[in-house]
Design a protein around this motif. Structure first.
Motif, PDB file in Angstrom:
ATOM      1  N   SER A 119       0.783  -1.075   0.125  1.00  0.00           N
ATOM      2  CA  SER A 119       0.103  -0.291  -0.120  1.00  0.00           C
ATOM      3  C   SER A 119       0.910   1.350   0.003  1.00  0.00           C
ATOM      4  CB  SER A 119      -0.752   0.142   1.192  1.00  0.00           C
ATOM      5  OG  SER A 119      -0.156  -0.112   2.353  1.00  0.00           O
ATOM      6  N   HIS A 120       2.044   1.195   0.751  1.00  0.00           N
ATOM      7  CA  HIS A 120       3.001   2.201   0.629  1.00  0.00           C
ATOM      8  C   HIS A 120       3.607   2.687  -0.570  1.00  0.00           C
ATOM      9  CE1 HIS A 120       3.585   1.966   5.153  1.00  0.00           C
ATOM     10  NE2 HIS A 120       2.424   1.830   4.925  1.00  0.00           N
ATOM     11  N   LEU A 121       3.659   1.685  -1.320  1.00  0.00           N
ATOM     12  CA  LEU A 121       4.115   1.778  -2.773  1.00  0.00           C
ATOM     13  C   LEU A 121       2.927   2.640  -3.765  1.00  0.00           C
ATOM     14  CD1 LEU A 121       5.877  -1.701  -3.563  1.00  0.00           C
ATOM     15  CD2 LEU A 121       6.942   0.381  -3.230  1.00  0.00           C
ATOM     16  N   GLY A 130       3.426  -4.990  11.626  1.00  0.00           N
ATOM     17  CA  GLY A 130       2.578  -3.861  11.039  1.00  0.00           C
ATOM     18  C   GLY A 130       2.844  -3.781   9.803  1.00  0.00           C
ATOM     19  N   GLY A 131       3.914  -4.359   9.148  1.00  0.00           N
ATOM     20  CA  GLY A 131       4.390  -4.171   7.720  1.00  0.00           C
ATOM     21  C   GLY A 131       4.383  -5.553   6.990  1.00  0.00           C
ATOM     22  N   ILE A 132       4.952  -5.691   5.764  1.00  0.00           N
ATOM     23  CA  ILE A 132       4.822  -7.215   5.057  1.00  0.00           C
ATOM     24  C   ILE A 132       6.044  -7.881   5.859  1.00  0.00           C
ATOM     25  CG2 ILE A 132       6.664  -6.264   3.261  1.00  0.00           C
ATOM     26  CD1 ILE A 132       5.006  -7.692   1.406  1.00  0.00           C
ATOM     27  N   GLY A 133       6.068  -9.140   5.735  1.00  0.00           N
ATOM     28  CA  GLY A 133       7.043 -10.151   6.344  1.00  0.00           C
ATOM     29  C   GLY A 133       8.169 -10.128   5.537  1.00  0.00           C
ATOM     30  N   GLN A 134       8.907 -11.142   5.871  1.00  0.00           N
ATOM     31  CA  GLN A 134      10.356 -11.469   5.193  1.00  0.00           C
ATOM     32  C   GLN A 134      10.550 -12.666   4.583  1.00  0.00           C
ATOM     33  OE1 GLN A 134      12.767 -11.304   8.891  1.00  0.00           O
ATOM     34  NE2 GLN A 134      13.194  -9.168   8.291  1.00  0.00           N
ATOM     35  N   HIS A 135       9.259 -13.167   3.884  1.00  0.00           N
ATOM     36  CA  HIS A 135       9.364 -14.294   2.893  1.00  0.00           C
ATOM     37  C   HIS A 135      10.090 -13.961   1.701  1.00  0.00           C
ATOM     38  CE1 HIS A 135       7.972 -17.934   0.543  1.00  0.00           C
ATOM     39  NE2 HIS A 135       8.169 -18.287   1.685  1.00  0.00           N
ATOM     40  N   PRO A 136      10.817 -14.632   1.116  1.00  0.00           N
ATOM     41  CA  PRO A 136      11.178 -14.431  -0.369  1.00  0.00           C
ATOM     42  C   PRO A 136      10.186 -13.651  -1.290  1.00  0.00           C
ATOM     43  CG  PRO A 136      12.398 -16.336   0.403  1.00  0.00           C
ATOM     44  CD  PRO A 136      11.471 -15.990   1.462  1.00  0.00           C
ATOM     45  N   ASP A 137       8.831 -14.509  -1.050  1.00  0.00           N
ATOM     46  CA  ASP A 137       7.611 -14.177  -1.851  1.00  0.00           C
ATOM     47  C   ASP A 137       7.205 -12.659  -1.592  1.00  0.00           C
ATOM     48  OD1 ASP A 137       7.550 -16.586  -3.052  1.00  0.00           O
ATOM     49  OD2 ASP A 137       5.748 -17.254  -1.579  1.00  0.00           O
ATOM     50  N   ASP A 138       7.469 -12.443  -0.365  1.00  0.00           N
ATOM     51  CA  ASP A 138       7.075 -10.985  -0.043  1.00  0.00           C
ATOM     52  C   ASP A 138       8.132  -9.908  -0.661  1.00  0.00           C
ATOM     53  OD1 ASP A 138       5.264 -11.526   1.928  1.00  0.00           O
ATOM     54  OD2 ASP A 138       6.610 -11.896   3.366  1.00  0.00           O
ATOM     55  N   VAL A 139       9.409 -10.232  -0.823  1.00  0.00           N
ATOM     56  CA  VAL A 139      10.282  -9.528  -1.278  1.00  0.00           C
ATOM     57  C   VAL A 139      10.036  -9.395  -2.888  1.00  0.00           C
ATOM     58  CG1 VAL A 139      13.097  -9.132  -1.826  1.00  0.00           C
ATOM     59  CG2 VAL A 139      12.248 -10.227   0.316  1.00  0.00           C
ATOM     60  N   MET A 140       9.892 -10.495  -3.570  1.00  0.00           N
ATOM     61  CA  MET A 140       9.554 -10.594  -4.961  1.00  0.00           C
ATOM     62  C   MET A 140       8.121  -9.887  -5.121  1.00  0.00           C
ATOM     63  SD  MET A 140      11.560 -12.858  -6.261  1.00  0.00           S
ATOM     64  CE  MET A 140      12.772 -13.754  -5.713  1.00  0.00           C
TER      65      MET A 140
END
Ligand code: KMH
Ligand code: ZN
Length: 314
Positions: free
Chosen positions: A176-178, A204-214
């Motif tokens: 959402s911040h993007l 409170g923000g997105i997690g750390q899974h590689p899928d999150d980064v992608m």
């Protein structure tokens, strides 16, 4: 042969996430902050992201007076790019958060791109002994606190800091911040290239899974294309794995004790420079170069290493 890609390292020296009792290596006094920043710059950081603390109890503070001594020292001894926080601490009102960047008019200021929960309280499970009264209360308070960054707040930071030519590290903690950033780009309120710092692993923000980064990278690419300079910040234990992933994906990185106190599982980092050296080894082992401060100035189209506004002459 094409020259190797240059990867920018930002080092966030002390921040407002951790408290002094969590690590003896967390910089607190102006001298500790300037020494840590200069050590990080010597190790390869192109940019240092700076917060100030009360020298006695380590509480986050946002007065220009608290910043002046370490800014002067860093600026005298190094050409590293200075990035001043406008996030301050989630407990502070925006007018207070913005004061140092509005006063010193640095090359970069941070800009947080949405209101959110900012859960620091899980650290109370790991850390149980605190020297200062405020530390436990500060972490507990994050259970019932909103880190406020409304559209008007964002406009206020853009106005207070942007008019002097300060550019921004746009901190985006979720997709959402993007979209909020894209909204300001559509309104022509900000100029490319956009330095997008995607943040992974703040509760409170997105997690750390590689899928999150992608997913963040794909979304940011779709919204900003070539107008974006993409960087990542992994909080806590995700710092180096997420940095490594982003380096391989064409991104830039942020490390430093603001974001993680660790150098290996269960082992405290002895300095900010130690984390910079580690990420530097990863960059170089992958066949890339570390960007200098002047490379960062060119990539991010910064105003240049002018003497900081309002800083007393050396
Ligand atoms: N500590 C980071 C996750 C700011 O200074 O504007 C957030 C941060 C905020 O760097
Ligand atoms: Zn910060």
């Amino acid at each position: 042969m094409a020259s190797p890609r240059k990867v920018m390292i930002t080092c966030a020296i002390t921040g407002a996430v951790h408290t002094p009792s969590m690590s003896p290596h967390l910089p607190v006094t102006a001298e500790q902050i300037s020494d840590a920043a200069l050590g990080a710059a010597a190790a390869g950081a192109a940019i240092v992201h700076l917060h100030a603390r009360d020298p006695v109890d380590g509480r986050p503070v946002q007065t220009p007076d608290a910043y002046e001594p370490f800014l002067r020292k860093i600026n005298e001894a190094s050409g590293v790019v200075l990035n001043l926080t406008t996030g301050g601490a989630p407990t502070m009102p925006l007018t207070e958060r913005v004061r140092p960047a509005a006063h010193f008019k640095p090359e970069i200021a941070s800009l947080n791109m949405g209101s959110m929960n900012f859960g620091l309280f899980p650290m109370l499970e790991r850390f149980t002994n605190f020297t200062h009264d405020w530390e436990r209360k500060y972490l507990q308070a994050s259970e019932d606190l909103i880190f406020r960054n409304t559209y008007r707040d964002i406009e206020y930071v853009l106005r207070e800091c942007g008019e002097s030519g300060t550019r921004f590290e746009f901190e985006c903690y979720d997709t959402s911040h993007l979209y909020n950033l894209a909204h300001f780009a559509d309104r022509r309120a900000i100029k490319p290239p956009f330095f997008v710092q995607t943040v992974f692993g703040i509760l409170g923000g997105i997690g750390q899974h590689p899928d999150d980064v992608m997913h963040m990278k794909r979304t940011a690419d779709r919204l900003f294309g070539n107008n974006m300079i993409w960087s990542v910040l992994g909080a806590g234990r995700g710092q180096m794995p997420i940095a490594s992933l982003a380096i391989a994906m064409g991104g830039h990185v942020r490390v430093g004790l603001e974001d993680s106190l660790w150098i290996a599982p269960g082992k405290l980092a002895s300095s900010n420079a130690e984390q910079v050296m580690k990420v530097r080894r990863i960059i170089e082992e992958l066949g890339m170069d570390v960007a200098t401060p002047d490379d960062a100035r060119e990539l991010l189209q910064l105003k240049g290493n002018l003497k900081l506004h309002n800083q007393q002459a050396a």
